[in-house]
Scaffold this motif. Structure first.
Motif, short mmCIF file in Angstrom:
data_model
loop_
_atom_site.label_atom_id
_atom_site.label_comp_id
_atom_site.label_asym_id
_atom_site.label_seq_id
_atom_site.Cartn_x
_atom_site.Cartn_y
_atom_site.Cartn_z
N ARG A 1 0.83 -1.21 0.00
CA ARG A 1 0.00 0.00 0.00
C ARG A 1 0.86 1.26 0.00
N VAL A 2 0.32 2.28 -0.66
CA VAL A 2 1.02 3.57 -0.72
C VAL A 2 0.06 4.65 -0.24
N VAL A 3 0.49 5.45 0.70
CA VAL A 3 -0.31 6.58 1.18
C VAL A 3 -0.25 7.66 0.10
N GLU A 4 -1.41 8.20 -0.23
CA GLU A 4 -1.50 9.20 -1.30
C GLU A 4 -0.42 10.27 -1.14
N THR A 5 0.24 10.60 -2.23
CA THR A 5 1.34 11.57 -2.14
C THR A 5 0.85 12.97 -2.50
N ARG A 6 1.54 13.97 -1.95
CA ARG A 6 1.26 15.36 -2.30
C ARG A 6 2.52 16.21 -2.05
N PRO A 7 2.64 17.30 -2.80
CA PRO A 7 3.82 18.14 -2.61
C PRO A 7 3.82 18.79 -1.23
N ILE B 1 5.31 5.08 0.70
CA ILE B 1 5.07 3.68 1.08
C ILE B 1 4.46 3.65 2.48
N ASP B 2 3.31 3.02 2.58
CA ASP B 2 2.57 2.93 3.85
C ASP B 2 3.45 2.23 4.89
N THR B 3 3.64 2.88 6.02
CA THR B 3 4.56 2.32 7.02
C THR B 3 4.05 0.99 7.60
N PRO C 1 10.40 -10.49 1.82
CA PRO C 1 11.73 -10.55 2.41
C PRO C 1 12.79 -10.09 1.40
N GLY C 2 13.71 -9.27 1.88
CA GLY C 2 14.80 -8.81 1.01
C GLY C 2 14.51 -7.49 0.30
N LEU C 3 13.27 -7.00 0.39
CA LEU C 3 12.94 -5.73 -0.27
C LEU C 3 12.83 -4.63 0.80
N TYR C 4 13.55 -3.54 0.60
CA TYR C 4 13.60 -2.45 1.59
C TYR C 4 13.20 -1.12 0.94
N PHE C 5 12.60 -0.24 1.72
CA PHE C 5 12.29 1.12 1.27
C PHE C 5 12.86 2.10 2.30
N ILE C 6 13.61 3.08 1.82
CA ILE C 6 14.23 4.04 2.74
C ILE C 6 14.12 5.46 2.20
N GLY C 7 14.25 6.43 3.09
CA GLY C 7 14.29 7.84 2.66
C GLY C 7 12.91 8.38 2.33
N GLU C 8 12.91 9.30 1.41
CA GLU C 8 11.70 10.08 1.12
C GLU C 8 10.57 9.26 0.51
N VAL C 9 10.88 8.11 -0.10
CA VAL C 9 9.85 7.30 -0.74
C VAL C 9 8.87 6.72 0.31
N VAL C 10 9.30 6.70 1.57
CA VAL C 10 8.47 6.17 2.66
C VAL C 10 7.54 7.28 3.17
N ASP C 11 6.42 6.91 3.71
CA ASP C 11 5.49 7.89 4.27
C ASP C 11 6.01 8.45 5.61
#
Ligand code: FAD
Length: 392
Positions: free
Chosen positions: A183-189, A342-344, A358-368
């Protein structure tokens, strides 16, 4: 087929930090970036001096659907850890305001430091290269990269948000999340200049260049920072901060003299100097041009002695209870960051690993997780990147 332990997509702040840490553990690490140079956002950040962290960084400086998510990463790799790294490299820095740390010299020093650390830990960096597709395998992933294919055990998405597409921002991280059903939380500037209607701009035009230390509020959130009148309306740190909380159709409230009981001050002035014009009394506290504009806007051109308490209350309200409705924002074109991502709930807060992949990571600004203005966004990049680097 080329094979490495870890592929990191994105040579920004988060990706480089993660690669260094994984490299320290003896993992073979390949960092890919489709841009021609690494750390482009670091280079332009903080007006070229990079506001690389904030002395006071704590979870309350971050916006997320789950405000608790960032606690672990920020505690495991703190601003003090990053400051120690900067000091080890002999990079001179200073506190500008509100705990914000900037390089004395250039943001380039931070990029060079990260590149030196990557080299020290044998991290490979491949620029002008993008990953086109990702295929999960039994024990990792196979990526189509340029003309070839790369196999890896861990894949770290450090591809950033959507802000400033001209600098290489893509929605790639969100596409990868969708591919794996996350899931991805809706993005906005966010941290973005707000825009105003032509009528408002016309009214504010004479004030262009005037600055005040304002308190700006939207809903229950407020910031006390500098505000600048510009040909585009109002701008500056206070406005950027509130933009992360503002939603279309809402008003923002501005106090231009938040520390002053203006009503009391004007009453005193009326007693002590009743022949004074309102703009002269206001100019004791506010820039002259602003004092004049407020008096003109209210149509109060007479002497203080002729003004009742009710009138002075109106003046106070105009100065400290100014309400203004932005028409919109300048959008991703100029936004410093992207809210949402990316929904936490999909990620482990200690490692940033996707719970279901397993093995897939998300870091930095791409995360919610989105920081306030003031070095917080880089701290999130360092902290989340460091955490993933301990396990990837
Ligand atoms: P990024 O730094 O955006 O890195 C992502 C990388 O991924 C980029 O190099 C990009 O080219 C690459 N990429 C994207 N898609 C692909 C793809 N498909 N394939 C391969 N590579 C890809 N924050 C602060 O804390 N302090 C500041 O002073 C500050 N100033 C800023 C000034 C400006 C003008 C801007 C725009 C932002 C500023 N920020 C600041 C915010 C900060 O820059 C970001 O939050 C931070 O860079 C995020 O780091 P990241 O590594 O997650 O993403």
């Amino acid at each position: 087929m080329e094979s490495v332990d870890v592929v990191v997509i994105g040579a920004g702040a988060a990706g480089m930090m993660c690669a260094i840490e994984a490299g320290k553990r003896g993992r073979s690490v390949l960092v890919l970036d489709h841009a021609a140079a690494p750390g482009e956002k670091i280079r332009i950040s903080g007006g070229g001096r990079c506001n690389f962290t904030n002395i006071h960084a704590s979870p309350k400086n971050f916006i997320s659907q789950n405000p608790h998510f960032c606690i672990s990463a920020l505690a495991r790799y703190t601003q003090r850890d990053f400051i120690a790294l900067v000091e080890r490299y002999g990079i001179a820095f200073h506190e500008k305001t509100l705990g914000q740390l900037f390089c004395d010299g250039s943001a380039r020093q931070i990029i060079d430091m990260l590149l030196a650390e990557m080299k020290r830990h044998a991290v490979q960096l491949r620029l002008a290269t993008s990953a086109n597709s990702i295929e999960p395998t039994e024990d990792g992933f196979v990526l189509a990269v340029g003309g070839g294919r790369v196999r890896c055990k861990s894949l770290v998405m450090a591809s950033g948000g959507k802000s400033i597409p001209k600098m290489g921002a893509t929605g790639f991280g969100y596409e990868v999340a969708a591919q794996f059903g996350l899931r991805v939380v809706e993005t906005r500037p966010a941290l973005v200049p707000l825009t105003f209607e032509a009528r408002t701009l016309e009214r504010l035009k004479p004030l262009s260049g005037v600055a005040v230390d304002a308190q700006i509020a939207c809903g229950r959130t407020s910031f006390s920072e500098a505000m600048l009148f510009t040909h585009r309306g109002v701008s500056g740190p206070a406005v950027l901060q509130i933009s992360s909380y503002w939603r279309e159709g809402e008003e923002i409230r501005i106090a231009m003299l938040p520390q002053t009981d203006l009503f009391a001050a004007l009453r005193t002035a009326r007693v002590e100097n009743g022949r004074q014009a309102l703009q002269t009394a206001l100019a004791v506290h506010l820039p002259k041009k602003l004092a004049q504009t407020i008096a003109d806007e209210l149509g109060l051109t007479g002497q203080l002695a002729d003004m009742s308490d009710k009138v002075l209350r109106r003046v106070e309200d105009a100065v400290n209870g100014w309400r203004i409705k932005p028409a919109g924002s300048e959008g991703y074109r100029t936004a410093e960051v992207t809210l949402g991502g990316i929904d936490t709930r999909e990620l482990d807060s200690k490692t940033m690993e996707a719970r279901s992949v397993p093995g897939l990571y998300f870091i930095g600004e791409v995360v919610d997780v989105t920081g306030w203005l003031g070095g917080y966004n880089f701290q999130w990049a360092w902290s989340s990147g460091w955490c993933a680097g301990q396990v990837a």
